[in-house]
Design an enzyme around this catalytic site. Structure first.
Site, PDB file in Angstrom:
ATOM      1  N   GLU A  49     -30.835  13.264  -8.661  1.00 50.35           N
ATOM      2  CA  GLU A  49     -30.172  11.682  -8.810  1.00 50.35           C
ATOM      3  C   GLU A  49     -31.007  11.001 -10.154  1.00 50.35           C
ATOM      4  OE1 GLU A  49     -31.533  11.795  -5.751  1.00 50.35           O
ATOM      5  OE2 GLU A  49     -30.162  12.317  -4.651  1.00 50.35           O
ATOM      6  N   ARG A  79     -30.111  21.692   0.459  1.00 49.41           N
ATOM      7  CA  ARG A  79     -31.608  22.290   0.909  1.00 49.41           C
ATOM      8  C   ARG A  79     -32.441  22.707   2.028  1.00 49.41           C
ATOM      9  NH1 ARG A  79     -30.177  21.367  -3.855  1.00 49.41           N
ATOM     10  NH2 ARG A  79     -31.605  20.192  -5.359  1.00 49.41           N
ATOM     11  N   GLY A 117     -31.294  22.004 -12.360  1.00 49.26           N
ATOM     12  CA  GLY A 117     -31.452  21.061 -13.029  1.00 49.26           C
ATOM     13  C   GLY A 117     -30.502  21.219 -13.580  1.00 49.26           C
ATOM     14  N   LYS A 154     -18.444  23.978  -8.469  1.00 48.22           N
ATOM     15  CA  LYS A 154     -19.911  24.924 -10.132  1.00 48.22           C
ATOM     16  C   LYS A 154     -19.501  26.196  -9.239  1.00 48.22           C
ATOM     17  CE  LYS A 154     -21.945  21.610  -8.527  1.00 48.22           C
ATOM     18  NZ  LYS A 154     -23.124  20.328  -8.394  1.00 48.22           N
ATOM     19  N   GLY A 183     -21.139  28.418 -11.506  1.00 47.43           N
ATOM     20  CA  GLY A 183     -22.683  28.876 -12.415  1.00 47.43           C
ATOM     21  C   GLY A 183     -22.116  29.345 -13.409  1.00 47.43           C
ATOM     22  N   GLY A 226     -18.486  29.633 -14.782  1.00 44.53           N
ATOM     23  CA  GLY A 226     -17.763  27.628 -15.417  1.00 44.53           C
ATOM     24  C   GLY A 226     -17.672  27.130 -14.326  1.00 44.53           C
ATOM     25  N   GLY A 263     -27.047  21.709 -12.421  1.00 45.20           N
ATOM     26  CA  GLY A 263     -26.416  21.221 -11.773  1.00 45.20           C
ATOM     27  C   GLY A 263     -26.186  19.771 -11.920  1.00 45.20           C
ATOM     28  N   ASP A 264     -27.071  19.165 -11.892  1.00 37.27           N
ATOM     29  CA  ASP A 264     -27.434  18.028 -12.511  1.00 37.27           C
ATOM     30  C   ASP A 264     -26.603  17.720 -13.772  1.00 37.27           C
ATOM     31  OD1 ASP A 264     -28.397  17.454  -9.818  1.00 37.27           O
ATOM     32  OD2 ASP A 264     -30.788  18.021 -10.808  1.00 37.27           O
TER      33      ASP A 264
END
Lengths: 316, 316, 316, 316, 316, 316
Positions: D36, D168, D255, D225, D227, D230, D257-258
């Site tokens: 976050e 996770r 990081g 997503k 990877g 695209g 993805g964030d």
């Protein structure tokens, strides 16, 4: 053309990133070290001309050493590369108590293959002083012969000889060290023993007695290095103890003796009195111990004068 | 809304990984340093609100400095980015003997382009103290004018002015430094000179005499920093020498004066007596020297109190 | 006595320990960089004699640069120390995508104070080639005059002039760069532009057209550097595209152009055909990109020959 | 006053100096990471205002995280220090083949003690978007309740909710993860799952099918997503696959993805079409992978535009 | 009690922190390397018992090597310390193009003083395989005799012999290497030559022909290592080429051959078919190249299976 | 078969590269630390056999700890890997003033899951001494029960028990620490409290009074550690204060107490008088503080004897 010429082996020095037993040290920093090149760099840093005679392996480490010493302004025109032998390496172990230790990887090195034929009499003859140490004759028989040849050349050309015993018991026995070093020292004009070397060489620990023994052999000037306390010098006609300069935190003592010698010979080149030359030597030796590495702490004349309180420092 | 506002240049500081001559240092660590932001961070760390006015280059180093200082909790809302000038850089040289040296790369920097128009009177007016140093007026003519404008604003809004001479002879001549600094100091409520600064500025080395000279100019309070020994303060009505706190091993003295100032102003903000404020200042200055870097050692109030023995430490 | 002489500024280069935005880089490694000294070191590494004319600050960084370049075997007898100006510094930013960036701290540097009087006509006259770049005239008016004077001396002594435009838009505007560089290039015997430099200088991106423009000005030989693809050379009588050597992983592209120039001039010194000289230049430029640093990757002749597949490597 | 608000745990990240098994890594670099706060920093870097709600231990690591995130310009006014619980730590293991691994030391951390009472409804209500991830509810029961409360507040104040599953499996079982995440995702306006998360959550690996499942729950917009390839987005009325940007060398994928989420929400804040917002998200995610660290590679809008070829880069 | 026993020299390995010529490398990382201990560690990592026979200097480096190998779980009960000879050291030079180089400091090392009397027949006899390499006989005459004695012992106790030529032309001439290695290989049950070794030893570069030559000498199984491409094995009755596993980025190729041997012997110990054993060997060799260091990348059985796609990885 | 057996938790220790607040530390060095394994390594280094009982996480850090301790020669045959709990980690904060601090990440660690069933009575019974500390019972209820079970086993097999209170107030309250530690200490043959532990446990700060209290509980021998000053021992029949060895520069005090214990028990194993054993303990504790890390400074018997002046050092 040269003020000073010297000959000997220089090694790549692997300095541990932290103090303590080497087995736990993860990283090492590459530097260089060798008593004679330390001395030559010291001479140049202090403002005079020095030449260094040696052999290096034709490898990355040999090229590194040549670049470093040439970069410092020492004349390296007589340094040769040996294609068949490696450049030597040594590891330092820094301890917070007791003495630092060294681990040599120099057996069969390029420098140990120095031979009398590698000497150029005119080159040595162009200098005012020839500086020798007791390390070189310990490296090999041909090195020993080379040192003797250098002495012969120097004597024939009226070049003064300074000799620093620099006993390395990792290289030979006490007995052999004593025998050879005394043979060579006896031919020097100036000898610069330490106190514990005095004990090994002439069986004395008192500076006065050590000096007397060397003077008795015909040496003209003896300067006994007494570490932090200072030094004692003696000739036939005068002698005196000169106190050292206090250093709050000795970071790395190795190289201090070579700095001392460079300071002393610089004093002579400048025409200083013996007393003043020894005082300069004390100062140079002290400054060297404040920096990690054999040569990195060698000061310029300006820096020594500020350190000795004889000149004001620069504004920050 | 602010307790303290200050203005000045902050530079990226390249700290050598090891001590000794920079030419042999292989790695440098990026930190930041600037007398006024050191002070502002000190104030915030000790529990009060501080604002820092400056200009930074619109480059990676400028963004780094802004993030660092904002991250520390200092108000940076009045910091501007200058697209046409770089953020300044300076290199420290750590020596085990003698003094550390610095090498500046700040000429023509973004901060040297601070102008009076960059000041927001309401912002300065919202603070209780305006802290200035003798570095800013040395950066450029426009910086000099900016400092004078800040003083004018502060005076018109009843903001007290603290002034630290911070003479940097690398930036200007002794003569020019004396002239400008005395002009500015004379307008301050509180002046914090060091002993050697006293010599340059008013020709005295004794704390009492230095203080007397500044009091004579109309300064309300003078605190003479005496390094390890402590400090001496004087007003028209009282004066006293306050001994310092002994530090076994000074790791990096740079930044100690800024910490001292932050400690002293914090004392005033807390309503301490001058004596107690100087004692706090001594403690903060001492703690700062135990950590490498200008600001990394600045303590919280809790840490100072434990250090001064006025509070028990935390269990390990 | 020299094969090649060159003149220009060398800076201390701060290389980030990791790639990415500088604001997050914690450690920097000290190296050196300067187009002309890169070139000179390249020439020496490849077996010829080079002299480098410059000015350095009388500071630790100036001494470091001198020692480094002298250590590499370049003649530095004409390098002067300026007591009043600092040695320049620059920071590299390595990126995994896009281009690396540099941040200069060179304004007002010692080298920017080079003047025509600093040139020794006999020294320049003793070389076969004078190598110049478009960086030096961008540093200051006096540097610009110095470059013009050097050209005059070279022409009067029949020293051939090689010129590498090396446009740095951080130092001057496109317009001014074009004007000055074209003026200087027109007097050179050999010009070595890159493709994007061709666009700025003569408004063309095709190697043939770029070359034609320079040939039209009277330049004898033009070699257009085309990066990984290779290079295109042209004279009045011949021209050819020579493909480059593929490098799997480019570690640091900075310095490749200087290596290319060193390779090309070495080829000329060896009496190679233009084609063979450009091929050597391509190989040297490619090898340089495999090592971090401007000069650390410059190869010896042996290494290039092995790289080009013209000689067998040494047994491990 | 805020564009985006988010809540979650940030940890000190210990990044190994070299890749390979951690048991042989000698040095670790301190950074920070937390899905976050990575997102919030990304939003600020791209030019908008973000607030981050969290709890930190009242220890050195907690203060480091606060300074870092505040320094980046994220609003941290709602971050609390918990005197009774530590700041979490995690170690990354970088591998040249296969996937990087992480080792958490976050059980019982300060952030795991976040409670619904820690939320300020007015603060959340002042933002346009509330960004949540599937990590927070996995930390503790009170964190789960806090996330649900945040959703309730957002819905009552018309703040749009974006949700990134971020499964996770080191923190909870697949079953529990699926149950809780689906419950939360169903209440979001925008959901951003990865392909393998789609498999765990809705039993599908095809982007179209994953999106359909979420749309079926009432989610307004789904962005899957994919990877390097695209991303695929879908709403009730439109859908499209947007190819990613090729990166030659992925240095650190964590990081990305964030960064993708930050890019996408930035697009929405700028009023971009979904297609354009996803394209921006792809670019930001790609750039992040070129720098070691979770947040160090997050680009500014300028950098993304240059990367996407929509703006020319700056001259070197 | 042992599955495998091996004997040979292990050195302290100084790995450069960066790639490029060693003369410019500032820091080195201490690791260990030795073909036979690499192999033994590989065997243990893959789940079997290995014993390593050697001699070490009674110095910090000797103690480091012993601790490291013992720590890995290899039986070191037959390792002796020699008080009169040093532990060997070697430096790696990593290049981005061409091959890595090594610089040995092993002449006169403790391990070169291994003698037949140092062998305990019962210890060797307790193993299923004795692994030997062509390095040991190159170290000294006494080492050569020791290897021959080990073969004699193994044959008398029905211990199978695996032999890896591992030609090191820095240690002896091609002629002497061929003579001794062929003499020893002829007595082995399994020989593992590389392609270029095949050329030196039997004058062939084609795997089939190399294998045929060794089979003709009476060797039971020959496995020809073909680097990235894979390996070819042959016995009297069967033969096959097994393709290698592609590795995107080879970080450090040294040690791959030892990993290959460890993988192959592990396959035999597990009762795999030759084809399956060679496939395992290919995988282990490939994984080793992804980590800097000779042994740091050696995988566990679990890791190899995941790498080969025969087992699912662990959740992150 | 063992001289000493011990049980407890060992953690990965992250040592900061520089001293000062952790928030500003960029790099950490991986080491290990745990009072009981420190002790066991100390015993082995001094020439005796030690076994260490523990549980480790089945992760990279657990494997690192096992390899390290096994590598040191400690018997680790009774160490178990717990697949469901992590290996603990702790961070050290080095300060130049005041005390170092530690930050634990050990809650719920593998070692905290040690249970009485993990003990092998025959293994414990094979030792002469069982060494316990007050840390283990603070980790968890099952650890507390395990310690009690170990005591029961030792008593039933005539194994002497040494007990070091090692109070860690980060793990439990003073009250609970006192209660449990006094319960356990009362069953020990030898107790080794520090002065401040004496205050917490028995309300006394004077060594004589501390010792008297423990003797009154039935403890046979009490040795009160007094830091730099030395130690005081007492039995029913004799008592004496033994002065410590002065250390110029304490680099890292953590681990000194464990070294003291190892020195003392070694003295007992050698049949030394109590006075001589305490003197040895003082020396070992002093040497440990000269090296960074809990165990790296633990000396061999030779090193202690040289340090105590009872043996001559080796020639450099």
């Amino acid at each position: 053309m040269l003020d000073v010429v010297t000959l000997g082996e220089t090694m790549v020095l692997m300095t541990p990133e932290i103090s303590g037993p080497l087995r736990y040290v993860n990283k090492f920093i590459k530097q260089i070290g060798g008593a004679e090149s330390n001395f030559a760099i010291g001479i140049v840093r202090l403002g005079h001309r020095a030449g260094w005679i040696s052999k290096l392996g034709n490898d990355e480490f040999g090229k590194y050493i040549l670049s470093f010493i040439r970069g410092e302004g020492v004349d390296t025109s007589r340094v040769k590369f040996d294609p068949d032998a490696p450049t030597a390496v040594y590891f330092k172990e820094r301890r917070e108590y007791g003495e630092s230790r060294v681990y040599y990887y120099r057996r069969g090195s390029a420098a140990s293959r120095l031979r009398p034929e590698d000497l150029d009499p005119d080159y040595i003859g162009s200098a005012k002083y020839l500086h020798l140490t007791g390390i070189t004759p310990a490296l090999s028989e041909s090195c020993y012969q080379t040192v003797k040849e250098a002495i012969k050349i120097a004597k024939s050309r009226s070049v003064k000889i300074t000799f620093d015993p620099n006993i390395r018991l990792k290289l030979w026995s006490k007995e052999r060290a004593r025998e050879v070093i005394m043979e060579l020292a006896a031919q020097a004009d100036i000898v610069l023993p330490g106190v514990s070397e005095g004990e090994i060489l002439v069986g004395e620990r008192e500076p006065e007695k050590i000096a007397a023994k060397f003077l008795g052999l015909g040496v003209g000037t003896v300067v006994v290095k007494m570490g932090k306390q200072g030094a004692y010098y003696a000739t036939k006609s005068e002698s005196k103890f000169i106190p050292g300069f206090p250093i709050e935190k000795v970071v790395d003592p190795i190289g201090a003796g070579d700095g001392f010698a460079a300071g002393f010979v610089t004093g002579l080149l400048k025409g200083y009195s013996l007393e003043k030359a020894v005082r300069l030597a004390n100062a140079v030796g002290a400054i060297v111990t404040t920096v990690i590495g054999d040569v990195e702490g060698l000061p310029t004349m300006d820096e020594v004068l500020v350190f000795m309180g004889e000149r004001e420092g620069i504004d920050r």
